[in-house]
Scaffold this motif. Sequence first.
Motif, short mmCIF file in Angstrom:
data_model
loop_
_atom_site.label_atom_id
_atom_site.label_comp_id
_atom_site.label_asym_id
_atom_site.label_seq_id
_atom_site.Cartn_x
_atom_site.Cartn_y
_atom_site.Cartn_z
N TYR A 105 27.47 21.73 -52.14
CA TYR A 105 27.79 23.01 -51.33
C TYR A 105 28.38 24.13 -52.26
O TYR A 105 28.83 24.01 -53.30
CB TYR A 105 29.16 22.46 -50.41
CG TYR A 105 28.51 21.46 -49.52
CD1 TYR A 105 27.61 21.55 -48.09
CD2 TYR A 105 28.54 20.08 -50.16
CE1 TYR A 105 27.37 20.44 -47.52
CE2 TYR A 105 28.20 18.87 -49.18
CZ TYR A 105 27.47 19.18 -47.99
OH TYR A 105 27.07 18.09 -47.09
N ILE A 149 29.87 28.34 -52.04
CA ILE A 149 30.30 29.48 -51.22
C ILE A 149 30.19 30.64 -52.25
O ILE A 149 30.22 30.52 -53.41
CB ILE A 149 31.69 29.31 -50.34
CG1 ILE A 149 32.74 29.09 -51.67
CG2 ILE A 149 31.65 28.11 -49.48
CD1 ILE A 149 34.08 29.05 -51.14
N GLN A 193 34.93 35.11 -48.05
CA GLN A 193 33.76 34.60 -48.30
C GLN A 193 32.53 35.23 -47.49
O GLN A 193 32.71 35.69 -46.52
CB GLN A 193 33.59 33.27 -47.43
CG GLN A 193 32.74 32.21 -47.54
CD GLN A 193 32.52 30.98 -46.82
OE1 GLN A 193 31.76 30.44 -46.17
NE2 GLN A 193 33.93 30.34 -46.84
N ARG A 215 27.45 31.12 -47.61
CA ARG A 215 27.50 29.78 -47.90
C ARG A 215 26.52 28.83 -47.74
O ARG A 215 25.67 29.45 -46.70
CB ARG A 215 28.86 28.93 -47.26
CG ARG A 215 28.58 28.63 -45.77
CD ARG A 215 29.84 27.98 -45.45
NE ARG A 215 29.54 27.42 -44.00
CZ ARG A 215 30.27 26.61 -43.23
NH1 ARG A 215 31.56 26.01 -43.87
NH2 ARG A 215 30.06 26.12 -42.04
N TRP A 216 25.99 28.16 -48.57
CA TRP A 216 24.78 27.18 -48.45
C TRP A 216 24.80 25.91 -49.02
O TRP A 216 25.89 25.48 -49.71
CB TRP A 216 23.70 28.15 -49.10
CG TRP A 216 23.69 28.34 -50.57
CD1 TRP A 216 22.86 27.45 -51.28
CD2 TRP A 216 24.31 29.05 -51.18
NE1 TRP A 216 23.04 28.01 -52.67
CE2 TRP A 216 23.95 29.18 -52.50
CE3 TRP A 216 25.01 30.39 -51.00
CZ2 TRP A 216 24.44 29.96 -53.66
CZ3 TRP A 216 25.53 31.23 -51.98
CH2 TRP A 216 25.17 30.81 -53.26
N ALA A 217 23.98 25.08 -48.78
CA ALA A 217 24.04 23.59 -49.11
C ALA A 217 22.88 23.51 -50.32
O ALA A 217 21.61 24.19 -49.87
CB ALA A 217 24.20 22.76 -48.05
N GLU A 228 36.17 25.40 -49.90
CA GLU A 228 36.88 26.53 -49.00
C GLU A 228 38.17 26.30 -49.28
O GLU A 228 39.01 27.40 -49.14
CB GLU A 228 36.31 26.43 -47.71
CG GLU A 228 34.92 27.17 -47.38
CD GLU A 228 34.34 26.95 -45.88
OE1 GLU A 228 35.09 26.17 -44.98
OE2 GLU A 228 33.38 27.30 -45.47
N PHE A 265 31.74 21.56 -47.42
CA PHE A 265 32.37 23.10 -47.40
C PHE A 265 33.59 22.93 -47.32
O PHE A 265 34.64 23.80 -47.99
CB PHE A 265 31.55 23.98 -46.22
CG PHE A 265 30.37 24.33 -46.38
CD1 PHE A 265 29.88 25.02 -47.46
CD2 PHE A 265 29.37 23.60 -45.57
CE1 PHE A 265 28.50 25.35 -47.55
CE2 PHE A 265 28.03 24.03 -45.72
CZ PHE A 265 27.73 24.85 -46.76
N ASP A 266 34.50 22.13 -46.80
CA ASP A 266 36.04 22.01 -46.58
C ASP A 266 36.29 22.26 -47.97
O ASP A 266 37.63 22.68 -48.05
CB ASP A 266 36.40 21.03 -45.80
CG ASP A 266 35.96 21.09 -44.18
OD1 ASP A 266 35.86 22.24 -43.66
OD2 ASP A 266 36.16 20.01 -43.48
N THR A 282 27.80 18.98 -39.64
CA THR A 282 28.04 20.57 -40.15
C THR A 282 26.78 21.12 -40.26
O THR A 282 26.83 22.51 -39.97
CB THR A 282 28.61 20.30 -41.73
OG1 THR A 282 29.76 19.62 -41.44
CG2 THR A 282 28.84 21.75 -42.08
N GLU A 283 25.63 20.56 -40.47
CA GLU A 283 24.52 21.34 -40.79
C GLU A 283 23.32 20.98 -39.62
O GLU A 283 22.18 21.41 -39.67
CB GLU A 283 23.81 20.95 -41.93
CG GLU A 283 24.47 21.32 -43.32
CD GLU A 283 24.24 21.08 -44.67
OE1 GLU A 283 23.34 21.67 -45.03
OE2 GLU A 283 24.51 19.90 -45.07
#
Length: 436
Positions: A233, A235, A296, A299-301, A284, A280-281, A402-403
């Motif tokens: 992940y 950001i 921010q 964000r992406w994976a 972040e 992401f947690d 999440t996604e």
Amino acid sequence: MKSIWQNRTVLPSFNKLEGDLKTDVLIIGGGMAGLLCAYRLTRAGINNLLVEADTICSGVTAGTTGKITSQHGLIYSRLVRQFGSEKARMYYDANQMAVEEFRRLCSNIDCSFENKSSFVYTLNDPRKIEKEFKALDKIGCKAEPEDWPHLPFQVAASIRFDNQAQFDPLAFAARISDGLDIREHTRVLEINGHEVLTDSGTVTADRIICTSHFPFINSHGLFFIKMYQYRSYVIALEDADDVKGMYIDGSGKGLSLRNSGNLLLIGGGGHRTGKGGGGFDFIEEAAARFYPSSAQVCRWAAQDCITLDGVPYIGTYSAKLPHMLVAAGFNKWGMTSSMVSAFILTDMISGKENPYAPVFSPSRSILRPQLVSNGIAAAAGLLSPSEKRCSHMGCGLKKNHTEHSWDCPCHGSRFSEDGRIINGPAVKSLDKDKEK
């Protein structure tokens, strides 16, 4: 979730395949590896065609952090132990050659190319850094200790490679794809000898190169047991510090950092696809702790194929498919690995001997500890009850809340909530009749 590269760059579009074609070389997959193979083959005067299931660089390449480096974590101590000093040096030379080739090509391309130093750090185990220094000394590679990296947290030790680089991968791809013979929205469904069946026609080719991230032919090559996929992940922060380099935690569990223009990119929180992890947690929370005044903006994976020994598979797909070549398993280092693939595979098709090819041969030994872990994960996935099952090999899919996707813990295929393919190796959408 689009990456900053997708937000900045509009890539050229290409027509869908319509009907049947013949070509000398067919390249399957339009990420960075496929484009570079097509680019080098074209300049070598070899007729080729590239087909992409979606649009070029819309998959893994779009999610990269754009680091161009021969420093792939703390890999050289591992390579010396597994393969010996000579092959470890060959791996370094191949990837440093890739860095220099990117530098040469980018001198005429507006793609935010910057020379940067690359760092691997450890928070609590300086012995790992010491082992890496010893391995690098053994293979004759220069690296420097760095006592004070420009990071917002204290590190126990770090190692620096100078003369590395970073760039905008999609801006680069937009330029090198110009003039190449490409068909987008053309998904390969089946390969029968030299005939490749797609959803819109058949391509007949003397040679076939598979750069589809995860090879999808299960009957040869054993790639389904030789690799797994890993999700990580990223950001992007504005109003954060300039870290003056590219950084990664040597444990693989910490943070990855680099700047891009006025943004700071922070990566981490990774886990095997279909399994739990920080996500992401994790990053972040780190951003809030170390850069409380930042904001921010994106964000992406990303998704990467991990091999049994940390080295990509580049070469002949399998002994029974001598006309097929493959480039896969880049272990999170897709930029230099893509360039190495293009050099090796173009040389193989041209009948030239490539000095680095033996290191990356897909036919090398698979007797590594990770093989057992992959087998256990695959068996567990096949036996796991699930509302939906993967169209690749039937493993039970896990819901990614999440996604908003269905993810395969065996081989990393991912599907949207309505069953469309997001990531291979699956080539078929979910059977909706069986999902009711």
